[in-house]
Design a protein around this motif. Structure first.
Motif: not given
Ligand SMILES: [Zn+2]
Ligand SMILES: [Zn+2]
Length: 195
Positions: A161-166, A182-187
Protein backbone atom coordinates in the motif's frame (compact mmCIF):
# COMPACT_ATOMS: atom_id res chain seq x y z
CA UNK A 1 -4.39 -23.22 -32.66
CA UNK A 2 -1.73 -23.52 -35.37
CA UNK A 3 -1.13 -20.57 -37.69
CA UNK A 4 -3.94 -19.86 -40.12
CA UNK A 5 -4.03 -18.47 -43.65
CA UNK A 6 -3.89 -14.67 -43.89
CA UNK A 7 -7.51 -14.44 -45.02
CA UNK A 8 -8.69 -16.03 -41.76
CA UNK A 9 -6.63 -13.62 -39.70
CA UNK A 10 -8.12 -10.76 -41.68
CA UNK A 11 -11.59 -11.71 -40.45
CA UNK A 12 -10.40 -11.89 -36.86
CA UNK A 13 -8.53 -8.60 -37.18
CA UNK A 14 -11.55 -6.81 -38.61
CA UNK A 15 -13.54 -8.04 -35.61
CA UNK A 16 -10.94 -7.07 -33.04
CA UNK A 17 -10.07 -3.68 -34.55
CA UNK A 18 -13.45 -2.59 -35.88
CA UNK A 19 -12.41 -2.42 -39.53
CA UNK A 20 -9.96 -3.92 -41.95
CA UNK A 21 -7.28 -1.55 -43.20
CA UNK A 22 -3.80 -1.55 -44.68
CA UNK A 23 -2.25 -1.24 -41.21
CA UNK A 24 -4.03 -4.42 -40.13
CA UNK A 25 -2.73 -6.39 -43.08
CA UNK A 26 0.78 -5.09 -42.49
CA UNK A 27 0.54 -6.02 -38.81
CA UNK A 28 -0.74 -9.50 -39.57
CA UNK A 29 2.05 -10.05 -42.09
CA UNK A 30 4.64 -8.67 -39.65
CA UNK A 31 3.52 -10.98 -36.85
CA UNK A 32 3.31 -14.00 -39.15
CA UNK A 33 6.82 -13.26 -40.41
CA UNK A 34 8.03 -13.05 -36.82
CA UNK A 35 6.39 -16.36 -35.91
CA UNK A 36 7.95 -18.01 -38.94
CA UNK A 37 11.43 -16.72 -38.08
CA UNK A 38 11.10 -17.86 -34.47
CA UNK A 39 9.66 -21.18 -35.60
CA UNK A 40 6.55 -20.76 -33.45
CA UNK A 41 3.59 -22.30 -35.24
CA UNK A 42 1.09 -22.16 -32.39
CA UNK A 43 1.49 -18.80 -30.61
CA UNK A 44 -2.01 -18.76 -29.14
CA UNK A 45 -1.89 -22.43 -28.11
CA UNK A 46 1.06 -24.56 -27.07
CA UNK A 47 3.61 -21.74 -27.58
CA UNK A 48 1.64 -19.07 -25.74
CA UNK A 49 3.79 -19.01 -22.61
CA UNK A 50 7.04 -18.46 -24.45
CA UNK A 51 6.15 -15.39 -26.49
CA UNK A 52 6.41 -11.69 -25.60
CA UNK A 53 5.87 -8.98 -28.23
CA UNK A 54 7.06 -5.37 -28.19
CA UNK A 55 5.20 -2.89 -30.38
CA UNK A 56 6.57 0.55 -31.21
CA UNK A 57 3.41 2.35 -32.34
CA UNK A 58 -0.15 2.64 -31.02
CA UNK A 59 -1.98 2.35 -34.30
CA UNK A 60 -3.88 -0.22 -36.40
CA UNK A 61 -0.86 -2.48 -36.76
CA UNK A 62 -0.67 -3.05 -33.01
CA UNK A 63 -4.11 -4.66 -32.84
CA UNK A 64 -3.27 -6.99 -35.69
CA UNK A 65 -0.11 -8.14 -33.94
CA UNK A 66 -2.23 -9.12 -30.95
CA UNK A 67 -4.53 -11.15 -33.19
CA UNK A 68 -1.75 -13.37 -34.53
CA UNK A 69 0.44 -13.63 -31.45
CA UNK A 70 -2.24 -13.68 -28.76
CA UNK A 71 0.02 -11.26 -26.84
CA UNK A 72 -2.08 -8.86 -24.82
CA UNK A 73 -1.49 -6.08 -22.35
CA UNK A 74 -3.66 -7.95 -19.84
CA UNK A 75 -1.32 -10.93 -19.99
CA UNK A 76 1.80 -8.79 -19.65
CA UNK A 77 2.88 -10.32 -22.96
CA UNK A 78 2.45 -7.15 -25.01
CA UNK A 79 4.89 -4.31 -24.38
CA UNK A 80 4.37 -0.83 -25.77
CA UNK A 81 7.31 1.44 -26.50
CA UNK A 82 6.03 4.70 -27.95
CA UNK A 83 8.66 5.23 -30.67
CA UNK A 84 6.24 6.06 -33.48
CA UNK A 85 7.77 3.34 -35.64
CA UNK A 86 6.06 0.68 -37.70
CA UNK A 87 8.05 -1.99 -35.94
CA UNK A 88 7.72 -4.86 -33.51
CA UNK A 89 10.01 -7.28 -31.73
CA UNK A 90 9.00 -10.85 -31.03
CA UNK A 91 10.78 -12.62 -28.17
CA UNK A 92 10.90 -16.36 -27.66
CA UNK A 93 11.51 -16.73 -23.92
CA UNK A 94 12.23 -20.43 -24.18
CA UNK A 95 14.99 -20.11 -26.76
CA UNK A 96 16.10 -16.73 -25.40
CA UNK A 97 16.11 -15.10 -28.81
CA UNK A 98 14.25 -12.23 -30.42
CA UNK A 99 13.67 -10.78 -33.84
CA UNK A 100 12.85 -7.14 -34.60
CA UNK A 101 10.88 -6.44 -37.74
CA UNK A 102 10.46 -2.99 -39.30
CA UNK A 103 8.19 -2.16 -42.22
CA UNK A 104 10.33 -0.78 -45.03
CA UNK A 105 9.86 2.90 -45.80
CA UNK A 106 9.55 1.83 -49.44
CA UNK A 107 6.45 -0.32 -48.81
CA UNK A 108 3.92 2.41 -49.68
CA UNK A 109 5.83 3.35 -52.81
CA UNK A 110 5.96 -0.32 -53.81
CA UNK A 111 2.19 -0.53 -53.36
CA UNK A 112 1.76 2.43 -55.74
CA UNK A 113 4.03 0.81 -58.32
CA UNK A 114 2.34 -2.56 -57.97
CA UNK A 115 -1.24 -1.33 -58.26
CA UNK A 116 -1.42 2.06 -60.00
CA UNK A 117 -4.91 1.12 -61.18
CA UNK A 118 -6.28 1.36 -57.60
CA UNK A 119 -6.88 5.01 -56.75
CA UNK A 120 -7.68 4.70 -53.03
CA UNK A 121 -4.35 4.46 -51.12
CA UNK A 122 -5.79 2.25 -48.39
CA UNK A 123 -7.24 -0.23 -50.91
CA UNK A 124 -4.04 -0.05 -52.92
CA UNK A 125 -1.90 -0.83 -49.89
CA UNK A 126 -4.22 -3.56 -48.64
CA UNK A 127 -3.95 -5.35 -51.94
CA UNK A 128 -0.19 -4.90 -52.22
CA UNK A 129 0.52 -5.87 -48.61
CA UNK A 130 -1.25 -9.16 -49.21
CA UNK A 131 0.88 -9.87 -52.26
CA UNK A 132 4.37 -8.57 -51.51
CA UNK A 133 7.11 -10.90 -50.28
CA UNK A 134 8.23 -10.63 -46.64
CA UNK A 135 11.59 -9.29 -47.80
CA UNK A 136 9.92 -6.50 -49.79
CA UNK A 137 7.75 -5.51 -46.86
CA UNK A 138 10.15 -5.85 -43.96
CA UNK A 139 13.63 -5.38 -42.70
CA UNK A 140 14.58 -7.93 -40.07
CA UNK A 141 17.28 -8.23 -37.45
CA UNK A 142 17.97 -10.66 -34.64
CA UNK A 143 18.28 -8.76 -31.39
CA UNK A 144 18.87 -9.37 -27.70
CA UNK A 145 16.06 -8.37 -25.36
CA UNK A 146 16.60 -8.62 -21.63
CA UNK A 147 13.38 -8.76 -19.66
CA UNK A 148 13.44 -8.04 -15.94
CA UNK A 149 11.75 -10.65 -13.77
CA UNK A 150 8.84 -8.30 -13.10
CA UNK A 151 8.26 -7.86 -16.85
CA UNK A 152 7.72 -11.57 -17.44
CA UNK A 153 4.11 -12.67 -17.92
CA UNK A 154 3.94 -14.88 -14.82
CA UNK A 155 5.69 -12.60 -12.31
CA UNK A 156 4.02 -12.23 -8.93
CA UNK A 157 4.88 -10.14 -5.86
CA UNK A 158 3.07 -9.20 -2.69
CA UNK A 159 0.69 -6.24 -2.95
CA UNK A 160 1.76 -3.21 -0.96
CA UNK A 161 0.00 0.00 0.00
CA UNK A 162 1.35 3.44 -0.95
CA UNK A 163 2.27 5.34 2.20
CA UNK A 164 1.06 8.61 0.70
CA UNK A 165 -2.23 7.93 -1.14
CA UNK A 166 -3.15 4.60 0.44
CA UNK A 167 -3.80 2.88 -2.89
CA UNK A 168 -2.66 -0.70 -3.42
CA UNK A 169 0.25 -1.43 -5.76
CA UNK A 170 0.82 -4.89 -7.25
CA UNK A 171 3.73 -6.69 -8.87
CA UNK A 172 6.55 -4.63 -7.34
CA UNK A 173 5.69 -1.45 -9.20
CA UNK A 174 6.17 0.55 -6.00
CA UNK A 175 9.23 2.75 -5.46
CA UNK A 176 11.24 3.58 -2.37
CA UNK A 177 11.76 7.30 -1.67
CA UNK A 178 13.59 8.39 1.44
CA UNK A 179 12.57 5.26 3.24
CA UNK A 180 8.91 5.48 2.23
CA UNK A 181 7.09 3.04 -0.03
CA UNK A 182 5.25 5.04 -2.68
CA UNK A 183 3.22 4.36 -5.78
CA UNK A 184 4.69 5.75 -8.97
CA UNK A 185 2.10 8.53 -9.09
CA UNK A 186 3.06 9.82 -5.66
CA UNK A 187 6.72 9.41 -6.56
CA UNK A 188 6.29 11.99 -9.32
CA UNK A 189 5.09 10.06 -12.36
CA UNK A 190 1.48 11.21 -12.06
CA UNK A 191 -0.16 11.75 -15.47
CA UNK A 192 -3.28 13.39 -14.04
CA UNK A 193 -3.94 16.43 -11.94
CA UNK A 194 -6.81 17.74 -9.86
CA UNK A 195 -9.94 18.47 -11.91
ZN1 LIG B 1 -7.16 0.49 -38.86
ZN1 LIG C 1 0.40 6.88 -3.92
Amino acid sequence: MPLKPLAEYELLAAQAHGHLCAGQILGLRMALHGMKLLGLDDPTGKDRKRLVSFVEIDRCLTDAIGVVTGCRLGKRALKFRDFGKTAATFCDLQQDRAVRIVARESAKESARTLHPEIADPNQQQMRAYREMADEELFETEWVKVTLAAQDLPGFKAPRVVCEQCGEGVSFRREVLREGRTLCRACAGERYYGPA
